[in-house]
Design an enzyme around this catalytic site. Structure first.
Site, PDB file in Angstrom:
ATOM      1  N   TRP A   1       0.840  -1.214   0.000  1.00  0.00           N
ATOM      2  CA  TRP A   1       0.000   0.000   0.000  1.00  0.00           C
ATOM      3  C   TRP A   1       0.862   1.245   0.000  1.00  0.00           C
ATOM      4  O   TRP A   1       0.542   2.245  -0.617  1.00  0.00           O
ATOM      5  CB  TRP A   1      -0.920  -0.013   1.227  1.00  0.00           C
ATOM      6  N   HIS A   2       1.995   1.155   0.720  1.00  0.00           N
ATOM      7  CA  HIS A   2       2.851   2.325   0.856  1.00  0.00           C
ATOM      8  C   HIS A   2       3.554   2.691  -0.439  1.00  0.00           C
ATOM      9  O   HIS A   2       3.909   3.845  -0.645  1.00  0.00           O
ATOM     10  CB  HIS A   2       3.884   2.113   1.958  1.00  0.00           C
ATOM     11  N   GLY A   3       3.775   1.733  -1.276  1.00  0.00           N
ATOM     12  CA  GLY A   3       4.458   2.080  -2.518  1.00  0.00           C
ATOM     13  C   GLY A   3       4.589   0.900  -3.448  1.00  0.00           C
ATOM     14  O   GLY A   3       4.629  -0.254  -3.014  1.00  0.00           O
TER      15      GLY A   3
END
Lengths: 459, 322
Positions: free
Chosen positions: A322-324
């Site tokens: 989700w973060h990257g």
């Protein structure tokens, strides 16, 4: 527009003024929505079409679910899931998937490549899609009724204080606040302004300061000694905390002034005593989202330890992703997943209870720091190279700034104090006043007038 | 700040340290710290003397006369900036003798009219009048204009600049701690203020020919259409209105570095400047051209050049320094 800019100051003055005038009328949410869309469109007006599209789909899906059978609700929910996750996947992950596929295909020796798209990532897409998805899932579960008023629902999705970088707010928490007149009294201002100032201080005075050293060292890690790399890793550990929690504090402060309550998103994470505790303190709204909408639906811990570990690992990997859209984020999530699994395996052992709390906190903080290296590095290879250099005791030319070390030490001790009996002193009005005054003085006299972009905006 | 400034009055060979060029609050305090019989010289880097040591600048040489002269030249101080500086920070200059050094290089092209919004490299952007809409260089958006208005209206902004320049020079506090990793960042704050340029610094004393500067072609702006000249005249009016006894020196540009066309137009410009100064009834002096070897570039003399200029000024009764 960023919170710490003159544009936002003017925007908020107008938004707040209109809010005060309209909060007792049925146009309050219309005004909030209009302001939120202006806020969002300030980055790029093209983004407005996207948020309006997903909002409209989810509104219609939820309305359609009302009173329907489970199978129909499931079918409608799939529309919301496909729309939101599809758009998220398209804008955020298509480049990553294409590049990964090309690498795999090249590895097999086949001469074939898919085109790699270069798309402009809409600001905050990871946040508002998750926020809107939480609503449709809650309606599907019949935990909350579908919102009949489109304007109110759209205002919930797009409310500007939390739109681009969270916290991810549940409909059950925010929709009732939008359904009634918000109370805006002296206490809102007395609570909201210090929160905003604290957030601004964290961002401008602390995060941006640490970034100067982090960027310098991470620009050429292969030329740095062990001490500098370790110091930069610690500096990034605190930079990302101050950056993200600073934004959240400003968002909460703005919302508080407007009579809205946004949930606490950070609770002294580097005072955590275990991996589980860390994730109950770091980006709380995201952790809870993944718990409620990924971990629990996968079965949680209801099907035995083995399945529980699998669910935890998968949830943490998805959280990392989700973060990257990069392998570094997957590895970061994987490391935390491994730590959670190990805690699950060994956490009940009596041995752990005998470890002093401060030692647990030190160990957890170090672990978090080493994991952040993967978050900051440009590649997995670079991150492993940095770790190798840290543990190889390589001498370097760089002298570590004493002031930087002092800032980080004080920050960590502050977090420990905030979770201890000293907290009662820190809640005294004289203490809070002195802290606020010091922050304002520093910002006025010493802060650089050009603040940097927020790290979490890239998500 | 006031305690910092005890005993730091300007002297015959002092000049403001370069790192304080945008510390306008300090400039204001220094303006008021000298004695009443001193003649205050105001101007840009030509007055400041970037290619001369402390004892060789024009004001230093003029101290050979009977009336003491102090150098309050500021690097890069174009006439528009000087006007704002006097308006916002010049109250302490009232009723004093003022000798303005006018540098015609500020009329050498349309760029100096500050109308190009793409032109970000403007000296002293903080002193650009915020509400003169003709000025679009150095940030013409509403944010930049309001920022300048605030900076010049609220003393705390000046205090912030002063603290930063005194303690950390061109760096912010954050940058300073990285450049001085082992030092206490609070110690420079507590150190005594040293507002003057440190003596004994090496200067580049090459002539313009040794620097290999080519002949220049300039698009002269007549005083009637020059924004810089307009503000220069506003400064004269302002000083006269606040009781200053004003005289003007017009520094000689390096005509040897001009193409023939440019030189011819410059010769047409000089009488226009003179006519305007004459119309004001002020004492003035258009300084004579210096020899080629007396210049370091287009407008800055070398020490020998300053000595020649000083002799010419001291010998001229129009400029009351005796």
């Amino acid at each position: 527009m960023l919170f710490h800019t003159w544009e936002f100051a003017v925007f908020f003055a107008i938004a707040f003024g209109g809010h005060l005038l309209l909060k007792r009328t049925r146009f309050m949410n219309h005004w909030l929505l209009a302001c939120s869309y202006v806020f969002y469109g300030w980055w790029n007006w093209l983004f407005l079409g996207l948020i309006l599209f997903t909002t409209s789909i989810d509104y219609a899906v939820a309305r359609g679910m009302a009173g329907k059978s489970l199978s129909i609700r499931r079918w409608l929910l799939s529309i919301s899931l496909v729309t939101n996750l599809g758009l998220l996947g398209f804008f955020k992950y298509s480049k990553f998937f294409a590049e990964t596929l090309n690498q795999l295909v090249a590895f097999t020796g086949i001469h074939l490549s898919v085109p790699v798209p270069h798309l402009l990532l809409p600001v905050g897409i990871s946040f508002f899609t998750f926020q809107s998805l939480s609503y449709t899932i809650d309606v599907y579960r019949e935990w909350i009724p579908a919102e009949r008023n489109f304007i109110k629902f759209a205002a919930f999705v797009a409310l500007f204080p939390q739109l681009v970088a969270g916290p991810i707010v549940r409909a059950s928490h925010l929709l009732p606040q939008l359904a009634s007149e918000p109370r805006i009294g002296k206490q809102n201002i007395l609570d909201g302004i210090p929160l905003f100032v604290a957030g601004l201080f964290k961002k401008v005075a602390l995060a941006d300061y640490l970034a100067l050293y982090v960027d310098r060292v991470f620009a050429s890690p292969e030329n740095q000694g062990s001490v500098a790399l370790l110091c930069a890793a610690w500096a990034f550990t605190f930079q990302i905390y101050f950056d993200f929690s600073g934004y959240t504090d400003m968002a909460r402060g703005v919302a508080r002034m407007m009579g809205f309550d946004l949930i606490l998103n950070f609770n002294n994470p580097y005072a955590a005593v275990s991996p589980r505790d860390f994730w109950q303190r770091w980006h709380i709204s995201l952790s809870q989202w993944f718990r409620d909408y990924v971990y629990v639906p996968l079965g949680g811990n209801r099907f035995g330890k083995g399945r529980a570990y699998f669910n935890v690992i998968l949830t943490m990997l998805l959280s990392g992703l989700w973060h990257g859209a990069a392998w570094t984020f997957l590895v970061w999530g994987g490391l935390h997943a491994a730590a959670r699994a190990i805690q699950g395996l060994c956490g009940d052992a009596p041995f752990f209870d005998r470890i002093p709390r401060i030692v647990k906190q030190l160990l957890m903080a170090h672990f978090a720091c080493l994991c952040w290296i993967f978050f900051r590095a440009g590649s997995v290879h670079e991150a492993t190279m940095i770790l190798q250099r840290i543990f190889s005791r390589i001498p370097g030319q760089e002298t570590v700034p004493v002031a930087l070390v002092c800032v980080m030490t004080i920050a960590w001790l502050w977090q420990l104090a905030s979770t201890s009996r000293v907290r009662s002193i820190m809640e005294q009005p004289w203490y809070r006043g002195a802290a606020l005054g010091s922050m304002v003085l520093y910002l006025v006299l010493f802060a650089s007038s050009t603040g940097g972009q927020f790290i979490y905006f890239q998500f | 700040m006031n305690s910092d400034l005890r005993g730091v009055a300007p002297g015959p060979e002092t000049r403001l340290a370069k790192r304080f060029s945008d510390d306008y609050l300090l400039f204001e305090k220094l303006l008021g710290s000298g004695s009443a019989n001193q003649t205050v010289m105001l101007g840009d880097s030509v007055l400041w003397g970037i290619y001369a040591d402390d004892a060789s600048t024009l004001p230093a040489k003029l101290n050979a006369g009977s009336r003491p002269v102090v150098n309050l030249g500021v690097d890069g101080l174009h006439p528009v900036a000087m006007y704002t500086l006097i308006v916002k920070h010049g109250a302490t200059l009232r009723n004093r003798r003022v000798l303005l050094l006018s540098n015609p290089l500020w009329l050498s092209g349309p760029r100096h009219n500050l109308g190009d919004p793409q032109d970000a490299a403007v000296n002293h952007p903080g002193l650009l009048p915020p509400f003169d809409l003709r000025i679009r260089a150095g940030g013409s958006g509403w944010k930049a204009r309001i920022g300048r208005w605030i900076a010049n209206s609220w003393e705390f902004v000046g205090l912030r600049t002063h603290i930063r320049r005194k303690a950390y020079g061109d760096s912010t506090l954050s940058e300073w701690t990285l450049k001085h990793p082992a030092e206490n960042p609070l110690s420079p704050l507590l150190a005594p203020l040293q507002p003057w340029e440190e003596p004994g610094q090496r200067r580049d004393l090459r002539t313009w020919t040794r620097r290999r500067i080519s002949l220049q072609d300039w698009d002269w702006q007549a005083p009637a259409r020059s924004l810089q000249w307009e503000y220069f005249e506003k400064t004269l009016s302002l000083l006269q209105a606040q009781g200053n006894r004003v005289a003007v020196l017009v520094s000689p540009l390096n005509v040897h570095m001009m193409t023939e066309t440019t030189k011819a137009k410059y010769r047409e410009l000089q009488p226009q400047i003179e006519a305007r100064l004459k119309a004001r009834g002020l004492p003035y002096l258009l300084l004579k051209d210096l020899p080629s070897e007396a210049y370091a570039d287009a407008s800055h003399p070398l020490p020998a050049g300053y000595a020649t200029l000083a002799a010419e000024i001291l010998a001229n009764p129009a400029i009351p320094l005796e």
